[in-house]
Design a protein around this motif. Sequence first.
Motif, PDB file in Angstrom:
ATOM      1  N   CYS A 138       1.271  -1.206  -0.139  1.00 22.90           N
ATOM      2  CA  CYS A 138       0.116   0.499  -0.459  1.00 22.90           C
ATOM      3  C   CYS A 138       1.381   1.614  -0.365  1.00 22.90           C
ATOM      4  O   CYS A 138       0.188   2.122   0.014  1.00 22.90           O
ATOM      5  CB  CYS A 138      -1.119  -0.149   1.402  1.00 22.90           C
ATOM      6  N   LEU A 139       2.451   1.009   0.150  1.00 21.76           N
ATOM      7  CA  LEU A 139       2.528   2.184   0.636  1.00 21.76           C
ATOM      8  C   LEU A 139       4.803   1.916  -0.285  1.00 21.76           C
ATOM      9  O   LEU A 139       4.980   0.632   0.010  1.00 21.76           O
ATOM     10  CB  LEU A 139       3.469   2.999   1.979  1.00 21.76           C
ATOM     11  N   THR A 140       4.847   2.952  -1.194  1.00 21.74           N
ATOM     12  CA  THR A 140       5.741   2.682  -1.825  1.00 21.74           C
ATOM     13  C   THR A 140       7.128   3.620  -0.280  1.00 21.74           C
ATOM     14  O   THR A 140       7.124   4.463  -0.358  1.00 21.74           O
ATOM     15  CB  THR A 140       6.696   2.489  -2.799  1.00 21.74           C
ATOM     16  N   THR A 141       8.539   3.514  -0.427  1.00 19.00           N
ATOM     17  CA  THR A 141       9.621   3.806   0.125  1.00 19.00           C
ATOM     18  C   THR A 141      10.351   4.881  -0.593  1.00 19.00           C
ATOM     19  O   THR A 141      10.433   4.238  -1.570  1.00 19.00           O
ATOM     20  CB  THR A 141       9.872   3.839   1.284  1.00 19.00           C
ATOM     21  N   TYR A 142      11.022   6.246  -0.388  1.00 23.36           N
ATOM     22  CA  TYR A 142      11.910   6.441  -0.870  1.00 23.36           C
ATOM     23  C   TYR A 142      13.017   7.679  -0.311  1.00 23.36           C
ATOM     24  O   TYR A 142      12.092   8.014   0.565  1.00 23.36           O
ATOM     25  CB  TYR A 142      12.027   7.559  -2.489  1.00 23.36           C
ATOM     26  N   ASP A 143      14.734   7.549  -0.073  1.00 19.70           N
ATOM     27  CA  ASP A 143      15.571   8.209   0.537  1.00 19.70           C
ATOM     28  C   ASP A 143      15.718   9.698  -0.138  1.00 19.70           C
ATOM     29  O   ASP A 143      15.583   9.670  -1.054  1.00 19.70           O
ATOM     30  CB  ASP A 143      16.391   8.134   1.057  1.00 19.70           C
ATOM     31  N   GLN A 144      14.987  10.359   0.293  1.00 17.43           N
ATOM     32  CA  GLN A 144      16.266  11.856  -0.372  1.00 17.43           C
ATOM     33  C   GLN A 144      17.145  12.743   0.713  1.00 17.43           C
ATOM     34  O   GLN A 144      16.353  12.659   2.204  1.00 17.43           O
ATOM     35  CB  GLN A 144      14.783  12.954  -0.397  1.00 17.43           C
ATOM     36  N   ALA A 145      18.592  13.134   0.339  1.00 17.86           N
ATOM     37  CA  ALA A 145      18.712  13.785   1.339  1.00 17.86           C
ATOM     38  C   ALA A 145      18.014  14.780   1.800  1.00 17.86           C
ATOM     39  O   ALA A 145      17.154  15.822   1.412  1.00 17.86           O
ATOM     40  CB  ALA A 145      19.476  13.759   0.877  1.00 17.86           C
ATOM     41  N   PHE A 146      18.468  15.411   3.372  1.00 14.55           N
ATOM     42  CA  PHE A 146      17.884  17.072   3.346  1.00 14.55           C
ATOM     43  C   PHE A 146      18.805  17.143   5.113  1.00 14.55           C
ATOM     44  O   PHE A 146      18.710  16.086   6.324  1.00 14.55           O
ATOM     45  CB  PHE A 146      16.898  16.487   4.246  1.00 14.55           C
ATOM     46  N   ALA A 147      19.391  18.101   4.767  1.00 14.51           N
ATOM     47  CA  ALA A 147      19.947  19.075   6.263  1.00 14.51           C
ATOM     48  C   ALA A 147      21.250  17.631   6.282  1.00 14.51           C
ATOM     49  O   ALA A 147      21.801  17.677   7.753  1.00 14.51           O
ATOM     50  CB  ALA A 147      19.311  18.610   7.776  1.00 14.51           C
ATOM     51  N   GLY A 148      21.471  17.509   5.419  1.00 11.16           N
ATOM     52  CA  GLY A 148      23.125  16.025   6.004  1.00 11.16           C
ATOM     53  C   GLY A 148      22.277  15.038   6.038  1.00 11.16           C
ATOM     54  O   GLY A 148      23.276  14.301   6.251  1.00 11.16           O
ATOM     55  N   ARG A 149      21.076  14.242   5.820  1.00  9.29           N
ATOM     56  CA  ARG A 149      21.935  12.887   5.719  1.00  9.29           C
ATOM     57  C   ARG A 149      20.327  12.424   5.353  1.00  9.29           C
ATOM     58  O   ARG A 149      19.475  13.402   4.880  1.00  9.29           O
ATOM     59  CB  ARG A 149      21.013  12.563   7.460  1.00  9.29           C
ATOM     60  N   ASN A 150      19.358  11.082   5.690  1.00  9.51           N
ATOM     61  CA  ASN A 150      18.762  10.929   4.444  1.00  9.51           C
ATOM     62  C   ASN A 150      17.487  10.577   5.443  1.00  9.51           C
ATOM     63  O   ASN A 150      17.494  10.729   6.698  1.00  9.51           O
ATOM     64  CB  ASN A 150      18.652   9.173   3.927  1.00  9.51           C
ATOM     65  N   ARG A 151      16.383  11.469   4.250  1.00 10.62           N
ATOM     66  CA  ARG A 151      15.127  11.295   5.457  1.00 10.62           C
ATOM     67  C   ARG A 151      13.791   9.905   4.490  1.00 10.62           C
ATOM     68  O   ARG A 151      14.471  10.268   3.016  1.00 10.62           O
ATOM     69  CB  ARG A 151      14.533  12.792   5.289  1.00 10.62           C
ATOM     70  N   ARG A 152      13.659   9.479   4.685  1.00  6.69           N
ATOM     71  CA  ARG A 152      12.729   8.558   4.302  1.00  6.69           C
ATOM     72  C   ARG A 152      10.984   9.184   3.910  1.00  6.69           C
ATOM     73  O   ARG A 152      10.279   9.070   5.004  1.00  6.69           O
ATOM     74  CB  ARG A 152      12.570   6.646   4.797  1.00  6.69           C
ATOM     75  N   TYR A 153      11.069   9.003   2.735  1.00  5.35           N
ATOM     76  CA  TYR A 153       9.137   9.605   2.506  1.00  5.35           C
ATOM     77  C   TYR A 153       8.296   8.207   1.630  1.00  5.35           C
ATOM     78  O   TYR A 153       8.867   7.267   1.394  1.00  5.35           O
ATOM     79  CB  TYR A 153       9.418  10.434   1.413  1.00  5.35           C
ATOM     80  N   TYR A 154       7.739   8.411   2.778  1.00  7.55           N
ATOM     81  CA  TYR A 154       6.375   7.480   1.746  1.00  7.55           C
ATOM     82  C   TYR A 154       5.438   7.620   1.334  1.00  7.55           C
ATOM     83  O   TYR A 154       5.083   9.339   0.918  1.00  7.55           O
ATOM     84  CB  TYR A 154       5.507   7.086   3.400  1.00  7.55           C
ATOM     85  N   LYS A 155       5.396   7.889  -0.015  1.00 10.18           N
ATOM     86  CA  LYS A 155       4.099   7.433  -1.008  1.00 10.18           C
ATOM     87  C   LYS A 155       3.200   6.217  -1.615  1.00 10.18           C
ATOM     88  O   LYS A 155       3.226   5.118  -1.038  1.00 10.18           O
ATOM     89  CB  LYS A 155       4.819   7.653  -1.990  1.00 10.18           C
ATOM     90  N   ILE A 156       2.114   6.540  -1.572  1.00 10.07           N
ATOM     91  CA  ILE A 156       1.163   6.072  -1.764  1.00 10.07           C
ATOM     92  C   ILE A 156       1.457   5.096  -2.604  1.00 10.07           C
ATOM     93  O   ILE A 156       1.482   5.480  -4.115  1.00 10.07           O
ATOM     94  CB  ILE A 156      -0.626   6.589  -1.267  1.00 10.07           C
ATOM     95  N   THR A 157       0.510   3.723  -3.143  1.00 10.65           N
ATOM     96  CA  THR A 157       0.482   3.054  -4.557  1.00 10.65           C
ATOM     97  C   THR A 157      -0.806   2.641  -4.607  1.00 10.65           C
ATOM     98  O   THR A 157      -2.173   3.107  -3.967  1.00 10.65           O
ATOM     99  CB  THR A 157       1.133   1.453  -4.852  1.00 10.65           C
ATOM    100  N   PRO A 158      -1.255   1.850  -5.945  1.00  6.83           N
ATOM    101  CA  PRO A 158      -2.537   2.138  -6.352  1.00  6.83           C
ATOM    102  C   PRO A 158      -3.355   0.915  -5.867  1.00  6.83           C
ATOM    103  O   PRO A 158      -4.132   1.409  -5.451  1.00  6.83           O
ATOM    104  CB  PRO A 158      -2.248   1.864  -7.092  1.00  6.83           C
ATOM    105  N   ALA A 159      -2.286  -0.420  -4.956  1.00  9.70           N
ATOM    106  CA  ALA A 159      -2.471  -0.942  -4.127  1.00  9.70           C
ATOM    107  C   ALA A 159      -3.547   0.327  -2.443  1.00  9.70           C
ATOM    108  O   ALA A 159      -4.403  -0.547  -2.693  1.00  9.70           O
ATOM    109  CB  ALA A 159      -2.052  -2.157  -3.827  1.00  9.70           C
ATOM    110  N   GLY A 160      -2.660   1.020  -2.324  1.00 10.51           N
ATOM    111  CA  GLY A 160      -2.848   1.648  -1.504  1.00 10.51           C
ATOM    112  C   GLY A 160      -4.037   3.150  -1.981  1.00 10.51           C
ATOM    113  O   GLY A 160      -5.174   2.531  -0.445  1.00 10.51           O
ATOM    114  N   SER A 161      -4.103   3.303  -2.747  1.00 11.61           N
ATOM    115  CA  SER A 161      -5.574   3.597  -2.821  1.00 11.61           C
ATOM    116  C   SER A 161      -6.936   3.702  -3.525  1.00 11.61           C
ATOM    117  O   SER A 161      -7.956   3.244  -2.611  1.00 11.61           O
ATOM    118  CB  SER A 161      -5.608   4.741  -4.901  1.00 11.61           C
ATOM    119  N   GLN A 162      -6.847   1.969  -3.899  1.00 15.46           N
ATOM    120  CA  GLN A 162      -7.985   1.243  -3.266  1.00 15.46           C
ATOM    121  C   GLN A 162      -7.868   0.864  -2.106  1.00 15.46           C
ATOM    122  O   GLN A 162      -9.197   1.049  -2.035  1.00 15.46           O
ATOM    123  CB  GLN A 162      -7.388  -0.152  -4.567  1.00 15.46           C
ATOM    124  N   ARG A 163      -7.503   0.500  -1.910  1.00 14.46           N
ATOM    125  CA  ARG A 163      -7.832   0.270  -0.233  1.00 14.46           C
ATOM    126  C   ARG A 163      -8.122   1.001   0.199  1.00 14.46           C
ATOM    127  O   ARG A 163      -9.331   1.191   0.888  1.00 14.46           O
ATOM    128  CB  ARG A 163      -6.459  -0.685   0.452  1.00 14.46           C
TER     129      ARG A 163
END
Length: 105
Positions: free
Chosen positions: A55-80
């Motif tokens: 239902c969610l997918t993740t990706y990391d993005q640099a923020f203030a010198g460290r990685n921050r994990r982001y969460y994004k809804i998937t099509p299955a998550g939207s359906q749920r």
Amino acid sequence: MAFITGSTLLDAIVLSVAAREGTYGYKITQDVRSVMEVSESTLYPVLRRLQKDGCLTTYDQAFAGRNRRYYKITPAGSQRLDETLAEWEEYKQKIDRVFYGGNET
């Protein structure tokens, strides 16, 4: 007064927050806390479970010198989320009939 909420409602709230935009765990916690009391120790297992369920997918993005994990809804998550919102609306209408009166359907 606090109402007891189950995992289905918590999942729907988390998915709803993630559906607006890809966002990181702490921000999700703050958004969820605006409507219900929840600790980070409760929320992060929910995020992991929703990710495991597809239902969610993740990706990391640099923020203030460290990685921050982001969460994004998937099509299955939207359906749920859509299914849960439909069930929620039906449940809410039943509760409203009890609280405020109205016709039985």
